[in-house]
Design an enzyme around this catalytic site. Sequence first.
Site, PDB file in Angstrom:
ATOM      1  N   ASN A  13       0.878  -1.173   0.000  1.00  0.00           N
ATOM      2  CA  ASN A  13       0.000   0.000   0.000  1.00  0.00           C
ATOM      3  C   ASN A  13       0.914   1.221   0.000  1.00  0.00           C
ATOM      4  OD1 ASN A  13      -1.779   2.057   0.404  1.00  0.00           O
ATOM      5  ND2 ASN A  13      -2.404   1.451   2.467  1.00  0.00           N
ATOM      6  N   LYS A  15       0.103   4.202  -0.367  1.00  0.00           N
ATOM      7  CA  LYS A  15      -0.573   5.411   0.128  1.00  0.00           C
ATOM      8  C   LYS A  15      -0.321   6.545  -0.871  1.00  0.00           C
ATOM      9  CE  LYS A  15      -0.258   3.432   4.671  1.00  0.00           C
ATOM     10  NZ  LYS A  15      -0.149   3.577   6.122  1.00  0.00           N
ATOM     11  N   HIS A 103      -9.568   1.377   4.633  1.00  0.00           N
ATOM     12  CA  HIS A 103      -8.293   1.564   5.339  1.00  0.00           C
ATOM     13  C   HIS A 103      -8.517   2.531   6.506  1.00  0.00           C
ATOM     14  CE1 HIS A 103      -4.210   2.800   6.232  1.00  0.00           C
ATOM     15  NE2 HIS A 103      -3.840   1.655   5.700  1.00  0.00           N
ATOM     16  N   GLU A 105      -6.923   4.983   7.478  1.00  0.00           N
ATOM     17  CA  GLU A 105      -6.747   6.397   7.118  1.00  0.00           C
ATOM     18  C   GLU A 105      -8.003   6.934   6.434  1.00  0.00           C
ATOM     19  OE1 GLU A 105      -2.973   5.842   5.141  1.00  0.00           O
ATOM     20  OE2 GLU A 105      -2.137   5.328   7.088  1.00  0.00           O
ATOM     21  N   GLU A 175      -5.365  -4.380  10.686  1.00  0.00           N
ATOM     22  CA  GLU A 175      -4.326  -3.365  10.881  1.00  0.00           C
ATOM     23  C   GLU A 175      -4.615  -2.578  12.160  1.00  0.00           C
ATOM     24  OE1 GLU A 175      -2.287  -2.351   6.873  1.00  0.00           O
ATOM     25  OE2 GLU A 175      -3.973  -1.009   7.155  1.00  0.00           O
ATOM     26  N   GLY A 181       2.634   2.840  10.734  1.00  0.00           N
ATOM     27  CA  GLY A 181       3.584   3.927  10.539  1.00  0.00           C
ATOM     28  C   GLY A 181       4.271   4.367  11.816  1.00  0.00           C
ATOM     29  N   SER A 221       3.555  -1.711  10.394  1.00  0.00           N
ATOM     30  CA  SER A 221       5.007  -1.782  10.596  1.00  0.00           C
ATOM     31  C   SER A 221       5.598  -3.155  10.259  1.00  0.00           C
ATOM     32  CB  SER A 221       5.377  -1.365  12.019  1.00  0.00           C
ATOM     33  OG  SER A 221       4.966  -0.021  12.247  1.00  0.00           O
TER      34      SER A 221
HETATM   35  P1  13P Z   1       3.033   0.724   7.722  1.00  0.00           P
HETATM   36  O1  13P Z   1       3.538  -0.564   7.147  1.00  0.00           O
HETATM   37  O2  13P Z   1       3.760   1.943   7.235  1.00  0.00           O
HETATM   38  O3  13P Z   1       2.897   0.651   9.214  1.00  0.00           O
HETATM   39  O4  13P Z   1       1.527   0.903   7.149  1.00  0.00           O
HETATM   40  C1  13P Z   1       0.631  -0.127   7.281  1.00  0.00           C
HETATM   41  C2  13P Z   1      -0.561   0.188   6.459  1.00  0.00           C
HETATM   42  O5  13P Z   1      -1.322   1.069   6.776  1.00  0.00           O
HETATM   43  C3  13P Z   1      -0.758  -0.583   5.235  1.00  0.00           C
HETATM   44  O6  13P Z   1      -2.045  -0.389   4.731  1.00  0.00           O
END
Ligand code: 13P
Length: 260
Positions: A13, A15, A103, A105, A175, A181, A221
């Site tokens: 992903n 983003k 997601h 976010e 997640e 992150g 992560s």
């Molecule tokens: P990270 O791997 O940067 O923690 O992000 C996870 C994520 O949100 C994948 O959709």
Amino acid sequence: MPESSRRPIIAANWKMHHDHLVTIQHVQKLAYRLEKDDFESVDVAICPPFTDLRTLQNLIQADKLEFKLGAQNCYWEQEGAFTGEVSALFLAKLDVEYVIVGHSERRQLFGETNEIVNKKTKAVIANEMTPIVCVGETLEQREAGETAAVVSEQAREAFAGISAAVAATCVVAYEPIWAIGTGRTATPDDANDTCGVVRAALADLYDDATAEAIRIQYGGSVKPGNAKELMAMPEIDGALVGGASLDPDDFARIIQYPRA
Ligand code: 13P
């Protein structure tokens, strides 16, 4: 417990990172680091921003790459006066196979509710693509002991009105929001337990066989250094990778977790 017959799926992903020019360099580097064998027992999807999809579709076709094309979001109507939105139909026309839905976010920054996630999940399915339905709790919810209730409700509502036969082909990503992150990963046991909770909620909604067929990824992560132990857990069928997927070396090493 017998070893799962579910085929793992590792998805990048990106983003809101990498324009379409960077996409070409990045995916060529990634492909160069991988061998055909690396795709033998794992599906690998790349979910770039919308503006990169056509470029990546062409690159995958031209170089006969094994990557599956994915998108990060969609709108549920096929077309119409919805300024700024991109329909699942349009994504299907670009040979997109996977669409991330709900997601955290999207839920936290763009107000997506479980009802919206359900509409998007249905739109992805109606256009013959596979949704990657995201669930996960906040730190406050975790500390209040609400993790199981939150992820179960998210899973139940995302799949409302979807048949068992179709649900069996879908992907869910667990997640935990506090692990995204932040460099803070859930322990393999914790991640495994909560993936098990999600599977139990799906077994309640459908039946054991359907729940056993659904692939559940862990995200938060995931890095080359922890992919192998996470992937070894019986309830975890893959990874949804954010930050570490932006680096072709790191993402290649995650895909190659069996060799780590
Ligand atoms: P990270 O791997 O940067 O923690 O992000 C996870 C994520 O949100 C994948 O959709």
